[in-house]
Design a protein around this motif. Structure first.
Motif, PDB file in Angstrom:
ATOM      1  N   LEU A   1      46.556  32.298  34.462  1.00 50.39           N
ATOM      2  CA  LEU A   1      45.941  33.464  33.820  1.00 50.39           C
ATOM      3  C   LEU A   1      44.429  33.471  34.042  1.00 50.39           C
ATOM      4  N   ALA A   2      43.816  32.293  34.005  1.00 51.50           N
ATOM      5  CA  ALA A   2      42.369  32.216  34.227  1.00 51.50           C
ATOM      6  C   ALA A   2      42.010  32.648  35.646  1.00 51.50           C
ATOM      7  N   THR A   3      42.821  32.255  36.622  1.00 53.38           N
ATOM      8  CA  THR A   3      42.565  32.646  38.011  1.00 53.38           C
ATOM      9  C   THR A   3      42.684  34.151  38.186  1.00 53.38           C
ATOM     10  N   ILE A   4      43.682  34.747  37.538  1.00 50.70           N
ATOM     11  CA  ILE A   4      43.847  36.202  37.623  1.00 50.70           C
ATOM     12  C   ILE A   4      42.640  36.898  37.005  1.00 50.70           C
ATOM     13  N   ALA A   5      42.189  36.388  35.859  1.00 47.14           N
ATOM     14  CA  ALA A   5      41.077  37.019  35.150  1.00 47.14           C
ATOM     15  C   ALA A   5      39.751  36.840  35.867  1.00 47.14           C
ATOM     16  N   VAL A   6      39.639  35.828  36.726  1.00 49.47           N
ATOM     17  CA  VAL A   6      38.370  35.568  37.410  1.00 49.47           C
ATOM     18  C   VAL A   6      38.429  36.042  38.865  1.00 49.47           C
ATOM     19  N   ALA A   7      39.281  35.392  39.657  1.00 50.98           N
ATOM     20  CA  ALA A   7      39.295  35.672  41.107  1.00 50.98           C
ATOM     21  C   ALA A   7      39.874  37.045  41.418  1.00 50.98           C
ATOM     22  N   ASP A   8      41.028  37.385  40.815  1.00 50.53           N
ATOM     23  CA  ASP A   8      41.647  38.675  41.127  1.00 50.53           C
ATOM     24  C   ASP A   8      40.806  39.836  40.606  1.00 50.53           C
ATOM     25  N   ALA A   9      40.248  39.690  39.408  1.00 46.75           N
ATOM     26  CA  ALA A   9      39.392  40.751  38.874  1.00 46.75           C
ATOM     27  C   ALA A   9      38.178  40.964  39.774  1.00 46.75           C
ATOM     28  N   LYS A  10      37.625  39.882  40.324  1.00 42.48           N
ATOM     29  CA  LYS A  10      36.483  39.998  41.224  1.00 42.48           C
ATOM     30  C   LYS A  10      36.871  40.728  42.503  1.00 42.48           C
ATOM     31  N   ARG A  11      38.050  40.432  43.025  1.00 43.39           N
ATOM     32  CA  ARG A  11      38.481  41.088  44.268  1.00 43.39           C
ATOM     33  C   ARG A  11      38.699  42.582  44.059  1.00 43.39           C
ATOM     34  N   VAL A  12      39.143  42.957  42.876  1.00 44.37           N
ATOM     35  CA  VAL A  12      39.302  44.385  42.599  1.00 44.37           C
ATOM     36  C   VAL A  12      37.940  45.033  42.362  1.00 44.37           C
ATOM     37  N   GLY A  13      37.063  44.353  41.639  1.00 50.11           N
ATOM     38  CA  GLY A  13      35.746  44.916  41.342  1.00 50.11           C
ATOM     39  C   GLY A  13      34.917  45.182  42.582  1.00 50.11           C
ATOM     40  N   ILE A  14      35.078  44.353  43.609  1.00 51.82           N
ATOM     41  CA  ILE A  14      34.199  44.467  44.783  1.00 51.82           C
ATOM     42  C   ILE A  14      34.493  45.725  45.594  1.00 51.82           C
ATOM     43  N   VAL A  15      35.614  46.404  45.330  1.00 48.42           N
ATOM     44  CA  VAL A  15      35.855  47.660  46.055  1.00 48.42           C
ATOM     45  C   VAL A  15      34.801  48.694  45.687  1.00 48.42           C
ATOM     46  N   ASN A  16      34.166  48.536  44.530  1.00 47.54           N
ATOM     47  CA  ASN A  16      33.102  49.468  44.142  1.00 47.54           C
ATOM     48  C   ASN A  16      31.842  49.259  44.968  1.00 47.54           C
ATOM     49  N   PHE A  17      31.739  48.117  45.618  1.00 56.85           N
ATOM     50  CA  PHE A  17      30.666  47.907  46.599  1.00 56.85           C
ATOM     51  C   PHE A  17      31.137  48.342  47.984  1.00 56.85           C
ATOM     52  N   ALA A  18      32.419  48.095  48.268  1.00 59.46           N
ATOM     53  CA  ALA A  18      32.934  48.393  49.603  1.00 59.46           C
ATOM     54  C   ALA A  18      33.067  49.893  49.847  1.00 59.46           C
ATOM     55  N   LEU A  19      33.496  50.647  48.825  1.00 62.93           N
ATOM     56  CA  LEU A  19      33.733  52.079  49.020  1.00 62.93           C
ATOM     57  C   LEU A  19      32.465  52.839  49.432  1.00 62.93           C
ATOM     58  N   PRO A  20      31.328  52.661  48.742  1.00 62.79           N
ATOM     59  CA  PRO A  20      30.117  53.356  49.212  1.00 62.79           C
ATOM     60  C   PRO A  20      29.732  52.979  50.637  1.00 62.79           C
ATOM     61  N   LEU A  21      29.918  51.712  50.989  1.00 68.64           N
ATOM     62  CA  LEU A  21      29.615  51.312  52.369  1.00 68.64           C
ATOM     63  C   LEU A  21      30.546  52.013  53.355  1.00 68.64           C
ATOM     64  N   GLY A  22      31.821  52.143  52.994  1.00 68.68           N
ATOM     65  CA  GLY A  22      32.759  52.829  53.876  1.00 68.68           C
ATOM     66  C   GLY A  22      32.403  54.289  54.054  1.00 68.68           C
ATOM     67  N   LEU A  23      32.043  54.959  52.950  1.00 70.94           N
ATOM     68  CA  LEU A  23      31.637  56.368  53.053  1.00 70.94           C
ATOM     69  C   LEU A  23      30.366  56.515  53.887  1.00 70.94           C
ATOM     70  N   ALA A  24      29.443  55.567  53.716  1.00 67.60           N
ATOM     71  CA  ALA A  24      28.204  55.611  54.517  1.00 67.60           C
ATOM     72  C   ALA A  24      28.510  55.401  55.998  1.00 67.60           C
ATOM     73  N   ALA A  25      29.487  54.542  56.296  1.00 63.85           N
ATOM     74  CA  ALA A  25      29.860  54.318  57.694  1.00 63.85           C
ATOM     75  C   ALA A  25      30.442  55.586  58.312  1.00 63.85           C
ATOM     76  N   VAL A  26      31.225  56.333  57.519  1.00 65.52           N
ATOM     77  CA  VAL A  26      31.763  57.610  58.009  1.00 65.52           C
ATOM     78  C   VAL A  26      30.606  58.571  58.328  1.00 65.52           C
ATOM     79  N   ALA A  27      29.642  58.636  57.395  1.00 64.93           N
ATOM     80  CA  ALA A  27      28.477  59.506  57.618  1.00 64.93           C
ATOM     81  C   ALA A  27      27.698  59.079  58.863  1.00 64.93           C
ATOM     82  N   ALA A  28      27.574  57.765  59.057  1.00 64.79           N
ATOM     83  CA  ALA A  28      26.850  57.261  60.230  1.00 64.79           C
ATOM     84  C   ALA A  28      27.545  57.674  61.518  1.00 64.79           C
ATOM     85  N   LEU A  29      28.878  57.586  61.512  1.00 63.36           N
ATOM     86  CA  LEU A  29      29.624  58.016  62.699  1.00 63.36           C
ATOM     87  C   LEU A  29      29.416  59.507  62.953  1.00 63.36           C
ATOM     88  N   GLY A  30      29.384  60.302  61.860  1.00 57.66           N
ATOM     89  CA  GLY A  30      29.163  61.729  62.018  1.00 57.66           C
ATOM     90  C   GLY A  30      27.795  62.031  62.610  1.00 57.66           C
TER      91      GLY A  30
END
Length: 564
Positions: free
Chosen positions: A120-149
């Motif tokens: 349970l501790a691993t889920i609350a720490v490592a898995d939660a972090k892996r889900v949270g980091i999509v909020n950093f990845a998504l803006p970068l992905g959208l910016a990459a699309v804009a860069a390609l455009g």
């Protein structure tokens, strides 16, 4: 999630939706950064055509200023965009950890079923972090699309064939990157599962290290952990291998694509279709494209891992409750009469028992499974399969679990202490300002405190490891007594103390609990001797009852069980 069924996808969507303001601002700033990066080779090409080739110093100064402004904008955009996206990342991570903690601490229980605490501790720490980091990845992905455009538009203005090459070649490349990320997603889940299992076993072994040393079981424990860690290592290596293969394949695909773009631009320059500045811009843009394409690969990998982790989080959040939640409030005045009516659960088979209010009852279970099943029903850790546990004529299942546990307090044999002072541990259930001295004296915990450097304000380590087994038991018993519950259920509270201390605890228990219902599950002669009545459980039913002294003389089976 507003009534939405909790799934891995809904966890992932909710993580992004909850930080949409930060993600939106970060996306705009990252788009500004990537647009500025894409314009750098374009502006360099303009400098060459408009100033270097013509030898015009004023044009050179002007375009250098424009280039400097572009660098300032892209630098500041990345700086503040990264702040926003990291803020969204850590806040989403925190929200998920709080949701998991809330579910684990839900009075109805159920989240811990089939899972070790370390898992349970691993889920609350490592898995939660892996889900949270999509909020950093998504803006970068959208910016990459804009860069390609931006890059595609710039290349279309330089040369139609080059622009079309980018526009038509990028979608298949992105689809290939997505397909390459599938093995990472498939192996990420088992990797986290094995790591969580290893963490859980490690925490389990550390918690019981004294017992293991006492029975000489260290080699067996080491072998068990080695087997689990080897499985976890193998899963991690498979996942890491898939990640390395994925990154290498993405880099190779990007390199081939860029080589084709550079080759086409070079041929156009050789044929005179584009100028020297345009060639420099085209080559620069081709090299720049490596960044957004690499970002796509990184973002896809983060989302692949996040999907696997979100599914594991959803499993915990949707765990079935162990008990039902009634809605009836517990009365302010609780006499404390307990009645078991045809109680069936685990090894209990239709147990009937009446405990009048204020009675000190001893329960001797010849089979430990009977004691475990009885404690689970009294403590509302499990609902009876059949029958009922009644408090003053009302079934416990009609009360909320937290209210039922305040009225009927079950102090388990392996009650844990927490890091903090002795005083804090004893007053944990009673609340600040309560008088802890009667409970401390009855449990002989005052002697424990007096022997410690700072008395009742002595700091004890996590799980009370700085205390001996007997000291831990006495402090835990004092905590249970200090709660002053209408009904108190104790399970073997004195197994680690000497006989003289046990006799004193028995007398103190009777005095401090006088007039309130107390049920003691034990085979201790000292404790049973001070009870008003003793009942004997065998095969899930009451087979004998009476005073301790009478049963000792009249019941051979009881005598063997208690005096063994």
């Amino acid at each position: 999630m507003n009534g939405e069924q909790i799934t891995g996808r809904s966890v992932l969507r909710g993580s992004i939706r909850g930080q949409r303001r930060h993600v939106g601002v970060a996306s705009l700033l990252f788009i500004g950064h990537q647009t500025g990066e894409a314009l750098v080779p374009v502006l360099v090409g303009v400098v060459i055509d408009e100033a270097v080739t013509t030898g015009d110093p004023r044009a050179l100064a002007f375009w250098l200023v424009v280039l400097g402004v572009d660098f300032a904008v892209l630098s500041l955009s990345y700086r503040y965009g990264a702040r926003r996206s990291w803020l969204a990342d850590v806040r989403a991570d925190q929200r998920l950890r709080l949701r998991l903690a809330e579910r684990v601490l839900d009075p109805r229980g159920g989240a811990e079923a089939g899972r070790l605490p370390g898992s349970l501790a691993t889920i609350a720490v490592a898995d939660a972090k892996r889900v949270g980091i999509v909020n950093f990845a998504l803006p970068l992905g959208l910016a990459a699309v804009a860069a390609l455009g931006v890059a595609a538009i710039a290349l279309l203005r330089i040369s139609l064939p080059l622009g079309l090459l980018i526009l038509l070649g990028t979608p298949p490349l992105l689809y290939a990157v997505h397909l390459l990320g599938k093995p990472v997603e498939r192996r990420s889940g088992p990797e986290q599962e094995r790591a969580a299992q290893a963490s859980g076993i490690a925490a389990d072994l550390v918690a019981g290290v004294r017992v293991l040393k006492g029975i000489g079981a260290e080699p067996a424990a080491v072998r068990r952990y080695e087997r689990t860690s080897q499985v976890a290592l193998a899963a991690t290596l498979r996942a890491t291998g898939a990640q390395a293969w994925y990154q290498g394949a993405v880099l190779a695909a990007n390199g081939i694509f860029l080589a084709v773009v550079a080759l086409a631009g070079g041929r156009l320059a050789a044929q005179g279709a584009i100028s020297v500045g345009e060639l420099v811009a085209a080559v620069g843009l081709a090299q720049f494209l490596l960044t957004p394409l690499s970002i796509f690969g990184w973002v896809n990998g983060r989302f692949a891992q996040a999907r696997a982790s979100a599914a594991r989080i959803a499993e915990v959040l949707t765990s079935a409750p162990a008990v039902t939640a009634g809605g009836r409030p517990v009365p302010d005045a609780v006499p404390g009469a307990v009645r078991l009516r045809a109680l069936t659960h685990g090894s209990l088979t239709g147990l009937d028992l009446d405990v009048p209010a204020g009675e000190l009852l001893g329960v001797v279970a010849t089979d430990p499974a009977d004691a475990v099943a009885l404690l689970a029903c009294l403590g509302r850790e499990a609902d009876p399969d059949d029958g009922a546990v009644e408090l003053d004529g009302v079934a416990l299942t009609e009360f909320t679990p937290e209210q039922a546990r305040r009225a009927v307090l079950v102090a388990a044999h392996d009650a844990e202490l927490f890091s903090g002072t002795v005083r804090d541990n004893v007053l944990a259930a009673a609340g600040p300002g309560a008088d802890l001295e009667p409970a401390m004296a009855a449990a002989q915990a005052d002697q424990v405190a007096d022997a410690l450097p700072a008395g009742r304000d002595t700091e004890i380590s996590e799980q009370g490891r700085s205390l001996s087994g007997g000291q831990r038991q006495r402090v835990a018993l004092a905590r249970a007594l200090a709660a002053n519950a209408p009904v108190l259920v104790l399970h073997d509270p004195t197994t680690a103390v000497d006989t003289v201390t046990e006799a004193r605890i028995a007398a103190g228990l009777r005095d401090v609990r006088r007039g309130r219902t107390t049920i003691v599950l034990t085979t201790s002669p000292a404790l049973l001797a001070v009870t008003d009545r003793v009942v004997v459980l065998d095969d899930g039913r009451v087979i004998a009852q009476g005073r301790h002294s009478d049963l000792l003389h009249a019941d051979t089976h009881y005598r063997k069980t208690v005096l063994a």
